[in-house]
Scaffold this active site. Structure first.
Site, PDB file in Angstrom:
ATOM      1  N   HIS A 239    -163.144  -5.052 -47.389  1.00 29.37           N
ATOM      2  CA  HIS A 239    -161.753  -5.254 -46.961  1.00 29.37           C
ATOM      3  C   HIS A 239    -161.507  -6.614 -46.310  1.00 29.37           C
ATOM      4  CE1 HIS A 239    -163.555  -3.842 -43.170  1.00 29.37           C
ATOM      5  NE2 HIS A 239    -162.612  -4.536 -42.571  1.00 29.37           N
TER       6      HIS A 239
HETATM    7  C1  UD1 Z   1    -157.776  -4.573 -39.888  1.00 25.91           C
HETATM    8  C2  UD1 Z   1    -158.389  -5.550 -38.903  1.00 25.91           C
HETATM    9  C3  UD1 Z   1    -159.846  -5.795 -39.274  1.00 25.91           C
HETATM   10  C4  UD1 Z   1    -160.609  -4.502 -39.390  1.00 25.91           C
HETATM   11  C5  UD1 Z   1    -159.890  -3.565 -40.343  1.00 25.91           C
HETATM   12  C6  UD1 Z   1    -160.576  -2.237 -40.359  1.00 25.91           C
HETATM   13  C7  UD1 Z   1    -156.984  -7.330 -37.936  1.00 25.91           C
HETATM   14  C8  UD1 Z   1    -156.625  -8.758 -38.033  1.00 25.91           C
HETATM   15  N1  UD1 Z   1    -157.722  -6.849 -38.953  1.00 25.91           N
HETATM   16  O1  UD1 Z   1    -157.782  -5.187 -41.160  1.00 25.91           O
HETATM   17  O2  UD1 Z   1    -160.451  -6.577 -38.262  1.00 25.91           O
HETATM   18  O3  UD1 Z   1    -161.896  -4.765 -39.869  1.00 25.91           O
HETATM   19  O4  UD1 Z   1    -158.539  -3.387 -39.904  1.00 25.91           O
HETATM   20  O5  UD1 Z   1    -160.261  -1.464 -41.455  1.00 25.91           O
HETATM   21  O6  UD1 Z   1    -156.624  -6.662 -37.001  1.00 25.91           O
HETATM   22  N2  UD1 Z   1    -152.535  -0.575 -44.902  1.00 25.91           N
HETATM   23  C9  UD1 Z   1    -152.128   0.645 -45.404  1.00 25.91           C
HETATM   24  N3  UD1 Z   1    -152.294   1.728 -44.582  1.00 25.91           N
HETATM   25  C10 UD1 Z   1    -152.788   1.676 -43.339  1.00 25.91           C
HETATM   26  C11 UD1 Z   1    -153.179   0.425 -42.847  1.00 25.91           C
HETATM   27  C12 UD1 Z   1    -153.057  -0.693 -43.638  1.00 25.91           C
HETATM   28  O7  UD1 Z   1    -151.653   0.746 -46.519  1.00 25.91           O
HETATM   29  O8  UD1 Z   1    -152.904   2.717 -42.665  1.00 25.91           O
HETATM   30  C13 UD1 Z   1    -152.423  -1.756 -45.786  1.00 25.91           C
HETATM   31  C14 UD1 Z   1    -151.114  -2.526 -45.609  1.00 25.91           C
HETATM   32  O9  UD1 Z   1    -150.733  -2.999 -46.849  1.00 25.91           O
HETATM   33  C15 UD1 Z   1    -151.540  -3.691 -44.735  1.00 25.91           C
HETATM   34  C16 UD1 Z   1    -152.974  -3.948 -45.176  1.00 25.91           C
HETATM   35  O10 UD1 Z   1    -153.492  -2.659 -45.487  1.00 25.91           O
HETATM   36  O11 UD1 Z   1    -150.713  -4.795 -44.908  1.00 25.91           O
HETATM   37  C17 UD1 Z   1    -153.826  -4.594 -44.109  1.00 25.91           C
HETATM   38  O12 UD1 Z   1    -153.774  -3.873 -42.871  1.00 25.91           O
HETATM   39  P1  UD1 Z   1    -154.059  -4.617 -41.471  1.00 25.91           P
HETATM   40  O13 UD1 Z   1    -154.137  -3.632 -40.381  1.00 25.91           O
HETATM   41  O14 UD1 Z   1    -153.090  -5.734 -41.304  1.00 25.91           O
HETATM   42  O15 UD1 Z   1    -155.422  -5.306 -41.703  1.00 25.91           O
HETATM   43  P2  UD1 Z   1    -156.780  -4.707 -42.261  1.00 25.91           P
HETATM   44  O16 UD1 Z   1    -157.155  -5.439 -43.490  1.00 25.91           O
HETATM   45  O17 UD1 Z   1    -156.705  -3.223 -42.338  1.00 25.91           O
HETATM   46  N1  UDP Z   2    -165.566   4.290 -42.500  1.00 27.82           N
HETATM   47  C1  UDP Z   2    -165.062   5.555 -42.775  1.00 27.82           C
HETATM   48  N2  UDP Z   2    -164.551   5.802 -44.015  1.00 27.82           N
HETATM   49  C2  UDP Z   2    -164.548   4.861 -44.997  1.00 27.82           C
HETATM   50  C3  UDP Z   2    -165.078   3.574 -44.705  1.00 27.82           C
HETATM   51  C4  UDP Z   2    -165.556   3.309 -43.440  1.00 27.82           C
HETATM   52  O1  UDP Z   2    -165.079   6.441 -41.916  1.00 27.82           O
HETATM   53  O2  UDP Z   2    -164.079   5.163 -46.111  1.00 27.82           O
HETATM   54  C5  UDP Z   2    -166.065   4.018 -41.138  1.00 27.82           C
HETATM   55  C6  UDP Z   2    -167.440   3.439 -41.014  1.00 27.82           C
HETATM   56  O3  UDP Z   2    -168.421   4.440 -41.013  1.00 27.82           O
HETATM   57  C7  UDP Z   2    -167.364   2.720 -39.667  1.00 27.82           C
HETATM   58  C8  UDP Z   2    -165.935   2.238 -39.620  1.00 27.82           C
HETATM   59  O4  UDP Z   2    -165.228   3.026 -40.576  1.00 27.82           O
HETATM   60  O5  UDP Z   2    -167.577   3.644 -38.611  1.00 27.82           O
HETATM   61  C9  UDP Z   2    -165.845   0.790 -39.957  1.00 27.82           C
HETATM   62  O6  UDP Z   2    -164.513   0.430 -40.118  1.00 27.82           O
HETATM   63  P1  UDP Z   2    -164.034  -0.764 -41.038  1.00 27.82           P
HETATM   64  O7  UDP Z   2    -165.078  -1.086 -42.035  1.00 27.82           O
HETATM   65  O8  UDP Z   2    -162.680  -0.394 -41.527  1.00 27.82           O
HETATM   66  O9  UDP Z   2    -163.826  -1.945 -39.974  1.00 27.82           O
HETATM   67  P2  UDP Z   2    -164.802  -3.043 -39.341  1.00 27.82           P
HETATM   68  O10 UDP Z   2    -165.958  -2.353 -38.726  1.00 27.82           O
HETATM   69  O11 UDP Z   2    -165.178  -3.983 -40.433  1.00 27.82           O
HETATM   70  O12 UDP Z   2    -163.923  -3.741 -38.354  1.00 27.82           O
END
Ligand code: UD1
Ligand code: UDP
Length: 373
Positions: A208
């Protein structure tokens, strides 16, 4: 009277960090009143609610419902909403976790209102300032009163940035507490069977990071490598919503769905996901948390990044940084057994939440000194 402690939860990786601390504080209600503040950064049921159920959390006491947006929209939106909450009733402590935009937003609000602020998972640095998380980490650590770190490298980073020693406390890795909290349910979970997967005969994929998924050329290269890998190892790819959006936008989804060796699934809840990881032959990821979980479980982890803020997973664990075009050859090495075993870093022992709660209690007793740091 018990002290009100805001625990800020926002996005998927935050829930595993907040849950153990909530449970630890829930046991000491004579002095602590933990309040879960969900900013709403993640909102899909499988990116948020599922974790509250899995980790036995109550529904958030407050939900700011900010949702998605640009960095400024999201950070600013959380700040405006969270400031109103704090002005209506100031907490005695604000605890932020990890490195997402909501972490930074709530940290800024807390300190502008002179509220005591603690950062759990402090001190991690990738030294890559193109990562939004690196900016969030640096700013949050610069202003927090109390910095709870997971590993010695984090302490060193903070000391190197001039942070006073008395603000730093090494408490260990709180993610491991979540695993231990629900270990029995993870071990009993039938997700691998349900997907027709046998232990040690499949790989798990999660991606992601914007650097990997927002650029069509890079994402296309990764898809090509995954397709190659799938000839020798069945892959299960739990697709993050950002990544699904990009795969669709760039027309890359059919190239994956047409691969017989790749199973595409929606993001999973924590228990289902960890049930897959613990039985996997290896994991391909760019997640921060997954690098740690695979080190804990001694599962080879191929991280599609050129830096990590969690170097201890490289020096002591099973993690290796892999360039996208080296993925298929690296998987071949791992399948041939050419992959190091790791050891569990010190204080990754499932007792971090206890140490954090004890630290908070100690500092609460002398909170004026902390608040004026
Ligand atoms: C965010 C965090 C990242 C973290 C990740 C975990 C920031 C800058 N980024 O990234 O550090 O590793 O979460 O997963 O805070 N969206 C949905 N449904 C949701 C949430 C998001 O559809 O419930 C989609 C939307 O299109 C959104 C995109 O995902 O624009 C990105 O979501 P966002 O929270 O901005 O950043 P992440 O890539 O999820
Ligand atoms: N995780 C989960 N379901 C998924 C993918 C990840 O429960 O389909 C969990 C994973 O085990 C870990 C956390 O989500 O505990 C990590 O989150 P993510 O990778 O979204 O964010 P990051 O750690 O990179 O900020």
């Amino acid at each position: 009277m018990a002290k009100t402690i805001h625990l800020i939860a926002a996005a998927r990786p935050n829930f595993m960090k907040v849950a153990p601390l909530y449970h630890a504080l829930d046991k000491v209600r004579d002095w602590a009143d933990p309040v879960i503040v969900h900013t709403g950064q993640h909102y899909d049921p499988n990116m948020s609610d599922a974790f509250f159920a899995d980790l036995r959390l109550p529904a958030p006491h407050v939900n700011l419902e900010i949702g998605s947006g640009s960095h400024a929209e999201q950070t600013g939106g959380v700040m405006i909403a969270y400031e109103k909450l704090c002005l209506a009733r100031a907490p005695d402590w604000v605890v932020v976790v990890g490195d997402v935009n909501s972490t930074l937003a709530c940290a800024l609000v807390a300190k502008k209102l002179c509220l005591p602020l603690a950062h759990l998972e402090a001190g991690l640095r990738s030294r890559d300032r193109t990562m939004p998380e690196e900016i969030n980490r640096i700013v949050t650590d610069a202003i927090a009163d109390l910095l709870w770190t997971p590993s010695p490298d984090a302490d060193e980073n903070l000391r190197g940035e001039g942070v006073q020693a008395e603000r730093i406390e090494r408490v260990g890795n709180i993610m491991i507490d979540s695993y231990e909290l629900v270990r029995d349910r993870i071990e009993a979970d039938p997700t691998p069977d349900r997907l027709g997967l046998r232990a040690g005969e499949f790989g798990v994929v999660t991606l992601h990071r914007p650097a990997n998924v927002d650029d069509p050329a890079i994402l296309s290269r990764i898809v090509g490598e995954l397709s190659l890998v799938s000839h020798s190892l069945r892959l299960v790819f739990a697709v993050h919503p950002r990544t699904r959006k990009r795969l669709e936008e760039f027309g890359l989804l059919p190239r994956i769905t047409e691969c017989p060796g790749i199973t595409i699934i929606e993001p999973l809840g924590y228990i289902n996901f960890m049930a897959l990881v613990r039985k996997a032959r290896l994991v391909i990821t760019d997640s921060g948390g997954v690098q740690e979980e695979t080190t804990y479980l001694d599962i080879p982890c191929l991280t599609l990044r050129d830096t990590t803020e969690r170097p201890i997973t490289l020096t002591q664990g099973t993690n290796r940084l892999i360039a996208p075009n080296a993925l298929a050859t690296s998987v071949a090495s791992a399948l041939a057994g050419d992959w190091p075993h790791g050891r569990r870093p010190a204080l990754w022992d499932g007792r971090t939440a206890e140490r954090v709660a004890a630290s908070l209690r100690r500092h609460t007793a002398r909170e004026v000194g902390v608040a004026r740091n």
